[in-house]
Scaffold this motif. Structure first.
Motif, PDB file in Angstrom:
ATOM      1  N   PRO A 331       0.796  -1.232   0.000  1.00  0.00           N
ATOM      2  CA  PRO A 331       0.000   0.000   0.000  1.00  0.00           C
ATOM      3  C   PRO A 331       0.825   1.277   0.000  1.00  0.00           C
ATOM      4  O   PRO A 331       0.496   2.231  -0.709  1.00  0.00           O
ATOM      5  N   VAL A 332       1.925   1.325   0.781  1.00  0.00           N
ATOM      6  CA  VAL A 332       2.711   2.558   0.798  1.00  0.00           C
ATOM      7  C   VAL A 332       3.445   2.749  -0.529  1.00  0.00           C
ATOM      8  O   VAL A 332       3.611   3.882  -1.004  1.00  0.00           O
ATOM      9  N   LEU A 333       3.862   1.664  -1.178  1.00  0.00           N
ATOM     10  CA  LEU A 333       4.528   1.796  -2.469  1.00  0.00           C
ATOM     11  C   LEU A 333       3.551   2.224  -3.560  1.00  0.00           C
ATOM     12  O   LEU A 333       3.865   3.083  -4.400  1.00  0.00           O
ATOM     13  N   VAL A 334       2.358   1.640  -3.562  1.00  0.00           N
ATOM     14  CA  VAL A 334       1.362   1.991  -4.575  1.00  0.00           C
ATOM     15  C   VAL A 334       0.881   3.422  -4.382  1.00  0.00           C
ATOM     16  O   VAL A 334       0.763   4.196  -5.342  1.00  0.00           O
ATOM     17  N   SER A 335       0.607   3.812  -3.130  1.00  0.00           N
ATOM     18  CA  SER A 335       0.113   5.171  -2.888  1.00  0.00           C
ATOM     19  C   SER A 335       1.168   6.213  -3.221  1.00  0.00           C
ATOM     20  O   SER A 335       0.852   7.303  -3.713  1.00  0.00           O
ATOM     21  N   GLY A 336       2.446   5.887  -2.975  1.00  0.00           N
ATOM     22  CA  GLY A 336       3.515   6.816  -3.340  1.00  0.00           C
ATOM     23  C   GLY A 336       3.612   7.014  -4.836  1.00  0.00           C
ATOM     24  O   GLY A 336       3.753   8.146  -5.325  1.00  0.00           O
ATOM     25  N   ALA A 337       3.540   5.910  -5.587  1.00  0.00           N
ATOM     26  CA  ALA A 337       3.582   6.013  -7.049  1.00  0.00           C
ATOM     27  C   ALA A 337       2.378   6.778  -7.579  1.00  0.00           C
ATOM     28  O   ALA A 337       2.499   7.601  -8.501  1.00  0.00           O
ATOM     29  N   SER A 338       1.199   6.534  -7.002  1.00  0.00           N
ATOM     30  CA  SER A 338      -0.006   7.249  -7.442  1.00  0.00           C
ATOM     31  C   SER A 338       0.102   8.739  -7.152  1.00  0.00           C
ATOM     32  O   SER A 338      -0.318   9.575  -7.965  1.00  0.00           O
ATOM     33  N   LEU A 339       0.657   9.083  -5.997  1.00  0.00           N
ATOM     34  CA  LEU A 339       0.816  10.500  -5.656  1.00  0.00           C
ATOM     35  C   LEU A 339       1.765  11.183  -6.629  1.00  0.00           C
ATOM     36  O   LEU A 339       1.478  12.287  -7.116  1.00  0.00           O
ATOM     37  N   ILE A 340       2.893  10.556  -6.922  1.00  0.00           N
ATOM     38  CA  ILE A 340       3.842  11.138  -7.879  1.00  0.00           C
ATOM     39  C   ILE A 340       3.183  11.314  -9.228  1.00  0.00           C
ATOM     40  O   ILE A 340       3.299  12.363  -9.872  1.00  0.00           O
ATOM     41  N   GLU A 341       2.467  10.283  -9.670  1.00  0.00           N
ATOM     42  CA  GLU A 341       1.813  10.356 -10.988  1.00  0.00           C
ATOM     43  C   GLU A 341       0.828  11.510 -11.058  1.00  0.00           C
ATOM     44  O   GLU A 341       0.669  12.148 -12.102  1.00  0.00           O
ATOM     45  N   SER A 342       0.171  11.819  -9.935  1.00  0.00           N
ATOM     46  CA  SER A 342      -0.831  12.886  -9.931  1.00  0.00           C
ATOM     47  C   SER A 342      -0.214  14.283  -9.878  1.00  0.00           C
ATOM     48  O   SER A 342      -0.870  15.259 -10.215  1.00  0.00           O
ATOM     49  N   ARG A 343       1.056  14.396  -9.455  1.00  0.00           N
ATOM     50  CA  ARG A 343       1.669  15.702  -9.246  1.00  0.00           C
ATOM     51  C   ARG A 343       2.728  16.063 -10.286  1.00  0.00           C
ATOM     52  O   ARG A 343       3.254  17.171 -10.240  1.00  0.00           O
ATOM     53  N   VAL A 344       3.050  15.138 -11.186  1.00  0.00           N
ATOM     54  CA  VAL A 344       4.146  15.369 -12.135  1.00  0.00           C
ATOM     55  C   VAL A 344       3.595  15.351 -13.557  1.00  0.00           C
ATOM     56  O   VAL A 344       2.814  14.462 -13.916  1.00  0.00           O
ATOM     57  N   PRO A 345       3.964  16.310 -14.402  1.00  0.00           N
ATOM     58  CA  PRO A 345       3.532  16.288 -15.799  1.00  0.00           C
ATOM     59  C   PRO A 345       4.014  15.023 -16.503  1.00  0.00           C
ATOM     60  O   PRO A 345       5.054  14.466 -16.156  1.00  0.00           O
ATOM     61  N   ARG A 346       3.255  14.588 -17.483  1.00  0.00           N
ATOM     62  CA  ARG A 346       3.608  13.356 -18.203  1.00  0.00           C
ATOM     63  C   ARG A 346       5.012  13.435 -18.794  1.00  0.00           C
ATOM     64  O   ARG A 346       5.708  12.428 -18.903  1.00  0.00           O
ATOM     65  N   ALA A 347       5.444  14.642 -19.182  1.00  0.00           N
ATOM     66  CA  ALA A 347       6.742  14.786 -19.838  1.00  0.00           C
ATOM     67  C   ALA A 347       7.914  14.457 -18.923  1.00  0.00           C
ATOM     68  O   ALA A 347       9.035  14.252 -19.386  1.00  0.00           O
ATOM     69  N   ALA A 348       7.671  14.419 -17.600  1.00  0.00           N
ATOM     70  CA  ALA A 348       8.752  14.131 -16.649  1.00  0.00           C
ATOM     71  C   ALA A 348       8.430  12.938 -15.764  1.00  0.00           C
ATOM     72  O   ALA A 348       9.137  12.683 -14.792  1.00  0.00           O
ATOM     73  N   LEU A 349       7.388  12.169 -16.106  1.00  0.00           N
ATOM     74  CA  LEU A 349       6.889  11.142 -15.204  1.00  0.00           C
ATOM     75  C   LEU A 349       7.879   9.991 -15.009  1.00  0.00           C
ATOM     76  O   LEU A 349       8.092   9.534 -13.873  1.00  0.00           O
ATOM     77  N   THR A 350       8.486   9.503 -16.073  1.00  0.00           N
ATOM     78  CA  THR A 350       9.389   8.359 -15.938  1.00  0.00           C
ATOM     79  C   THR A 350      10.555   8.702 -15.025  1.00  0.00           C
ATOM     80  O   THR A 350      10.954   7.896 -14.178  1.00  0.00           O
ATOM     81  N   GLU A 351      11.110   9.893 -15.194  1.00  0.00           N
ATOM     82  CA  GLU A 351      12.220  10.306 -14.337  1.00  0.00           C
ATOM     83  C   GLU A 351      11.776  10.417 -12.879  1.00  0.00           C
ATOM     84  O   GLU A 351      12.485   9.965 -11.965  1.00  0.00           O
ATOM     85  N   ALA A 352      10.601  10.986 -12.640  1.00  0.00           N
ATOM     86  CA  ALA A 352      10.119  11.139 -11.273  1.00  0.00           C
ATOM     87  C   ALA A 352       9.932   9.777 -10.599  1.00  0.00           C
ATOM     88  O   ALA A 352      10.311   9.584  -9.433  1.00  0.00           O
ATOM     89  N   LEU A 353       9.346   8.830 -11.310  1.00  0.00           N
ATOM     90  CA  LEU A 353       9.163   7.491 -10.753  1.00  0.00           C
ATOM     91  C   LEU A 353      10.506   6.814 -10.495  1.00  0.00           C
ATOM     92  O   LEU A 353      10.664   6.069  -9.521  1.00  0.00           O
ATOM     93  N   SER A 354      11.483   7.088 -11.346  1.00  0.00           N
ATOM     94  CA  SER A 354      12.815   6.511 -11.135  1.00  0.00           C
ATOM     95  C   SER A 354      13.472   7.065  -9.880  1.00  0.00           C
ATOM     96  O   SER A 354      14.168   6.345  -9.167  1.00  0.00           O
ATOM     97  N   TRP A 355      13.247   8.349  -9.599  1.00  0.00           N
ATOM     98  CA  TRP A 355      13.828   8.923  -8.375  1.00  0.00           C
ATOM     99  C   TRP A 355      13.255   8.247  -7.141  1.00  0.00           C
ATOM    100  O   TRP A 355      13.972   8.026  -6.150  1.00  0.00           O
ATOM    101  N   SER A 356      11.976   7.915  -7.161  1.00  0.00           N
ATOM    102  CA  SER A 356      11.401   7.231  -6.002  1.00  0.00           C
ATOM    103  C   SER A 356      12.048   5.864  -5.809  1.00  0.00           C
ATOM    104  O   SER A 356      12.308   5.442  -4.674  1.00  0.00           O
TER     105      SER A 356
END
Length: 426
Positions: A331-356
């Motif tokens: 749950p904490v991993l899924v909610s973290g990924a969902s939060l990042i996805e909701s706050r980051v533009p698509r153009a930078a999403l892969t990089e943001a998920l990689s930082w997590s």
């Protein structure tokens, strides 16, 4: 009037949302390719230990080389992701996989050939630096393919379960190959599987997220990939990763102290099983509250659930406490990924998920080192303090950073998110 008897919820009802994910064109194939490409994640570190120790007889050297590989991978992953956000996954992934195969095989060659030790560290570093974060690439494809936020949560939960399966299958496989076949067999198999899966994913161009040309918005895109929500999730994930790394070491040490080392695998499997069960349930749950509130809630649950480790004084208590702690992982991993996805533009999403994921990897490395020192100094039972304190720290970091999450999410995306949406209209 007699009360109408409610029908029990069937497995088909619970798992139906997962099955519907794969009605998306190409989804089954990119998810499967991503699973194969992720198998090296647990195989390379352990495989490097078995290879170096088998050739040198030194666990200290093996740990140092394996740590070098893990740390360079954690730093390089977001750089590869940034390039893929700007130039497309397929093109960049092909280059990365070619470098990964060459450096990985060269690393095996210098170790087996007893070349100077500095070459071992150099090629281990290059191998790690050649490995993109495949999990982030697959999650970015799900975001591109699914417009509905609840379905994206289900997809992230599914990928969390895939991660658990990888970490259940990978270590036994590399151990069998490295001990029964040859010290180099496990590591080499991880290199080959990672290359095959990565190239297979690279060929699936229809499900790639659509990219913005490299010259547009470079500075703002980098800032977006390291926005407040991303930084908070990364910081909390340092604590989460520390729990992961510490549990592997402490559980093995505790089982050995009881004279039952084989049961360490059972305890760790149940820990992973708790996460798998929770991940499946969380993915189909329709929970109240914002994504920020869900992240904070799951982070607190993660911190509280792990406190049962303080009470471990026997193997049955370890299994029970480990399963309970595992229930809080997905749950904490899924909610973290969902939060990042909701706050980051698509153009930078892969990089943001990689930082997590970098936060998790650094935490795992630190957790292994801290737990090893604690087992040597305090004994295995007392060393359960390391994952318990790390889990509490993750919760406290999330709560302390909650004000950072008050900033609004970016506006809606108006362009098609992937070539699949171009073809099927979303």
């Amino acid at each position: 009037m007699a009360r109408k008897r409610e029908k029990p919820v069937s497995p088909r009802t619970l798992l139906g949302p997962y099955g519907r994910l794969f009605t998306v064109p190409g989804a089954a194939w990119f998810s499967l390719a991503g699973w194969v490409a992720r198998l090296p994640l647990p195989m390379l570190g352990l495989g490097a230990v078995l290879l170096v120790e088998g050739e040198s007889g030194s666990y200290a050297l093996a740990g140092a080389v394996s740590g070098t590989l893990a740390l360079t991978a954690s730093v390089a992953g977001p750089q590869w992701a940034r390039a893929m956000d700007r130039r497309g996954q397929g093109r960049v992934l092909q280059v990365a996989m070619a470098a990964y195969l060459l450096t990985g095989l060269a690393f095996v060659g210098v170790v087996v050939g007893d070349a100077p030790r500095w070459t071992w560290f150099g090629l281990a570093a290059l191998t790690g630096a050649s490995l993109p974060n495949i999990g982030a690439l697959v999650r970015a494809r799900w975001v591109a393919a699914l417009e509905d936020a609840e379905r994206r949560q289900t997809a992230f939960a599914f990928e969390s379960v895939v991660d658990e399966v990888v970490f259940v299958v990978g270590p036994p496989l590399v151990t069998v190959l490295g001990t029964l076949v040859a010290p180099a067999a496990g590591f080499t198999t991880g290199i080959v599987l990672g290359t095959v899966g990565g190239l297979w994913l690279a060929r699936q161009r229809a499900t790639e997220p659509v990219v913005t040309p490299a010259g547009e918005g470079g500075g703002s895109r980098r800032l977006a990939a390291l926005g407040p929500a991303v930084l908070l999730v990364c910081a909390a994930y340092l604590g989460v990763g520390t729990v992961f790394g510490a549990m592997d070491v402490v559980v093995v040490g505790y089982a050995e102290s009881l004279g039952m080392p084989a049961l360490a695998g059972v305890a760790l499997a149940l820990y992973a099983g708790g996460s798998l069960v929770a991940g499946l349930a969380y993915g189909v749950a329709r929970l109240p509250g914002t994504l920020a509130a869900r992240f904070l809630g799951t982070a607190v649950f993660f911190g509280v659930a792990a406190q049962g480790l303080w009470a471990v004084s026997s193997l049955p208590l370890l299994i029970g406490a480990g399963f309970l702690a595992g229930l809080a992982v997905a749950p904490v991993l899924v909610s973290g990924a969902s939060l990042i996805e909701s706050r980051v533009p698509r153009a930078a999403l892969t990089e943001a998920l990689s930082w997590s994921n970098t936060g998790l990897t650094v935490g795992v490395t630190a957790g292994s080192a801290l737990a090893g020192a604690a087992v040597d100094s305090w004994g295995a039972q007392a060393a359960f303090a390391v994952p318990a304190v790390a889990a509490a720290s993750a919760a406290l970091i999330a709560l302390a950073g909650a004000p950072l999450l008050r900033r609004g999410a970016p506006g809606p995306v108006t362009q098609p998110a992937s070539r699949v949406e171009d073809a099927v209209g979303g």
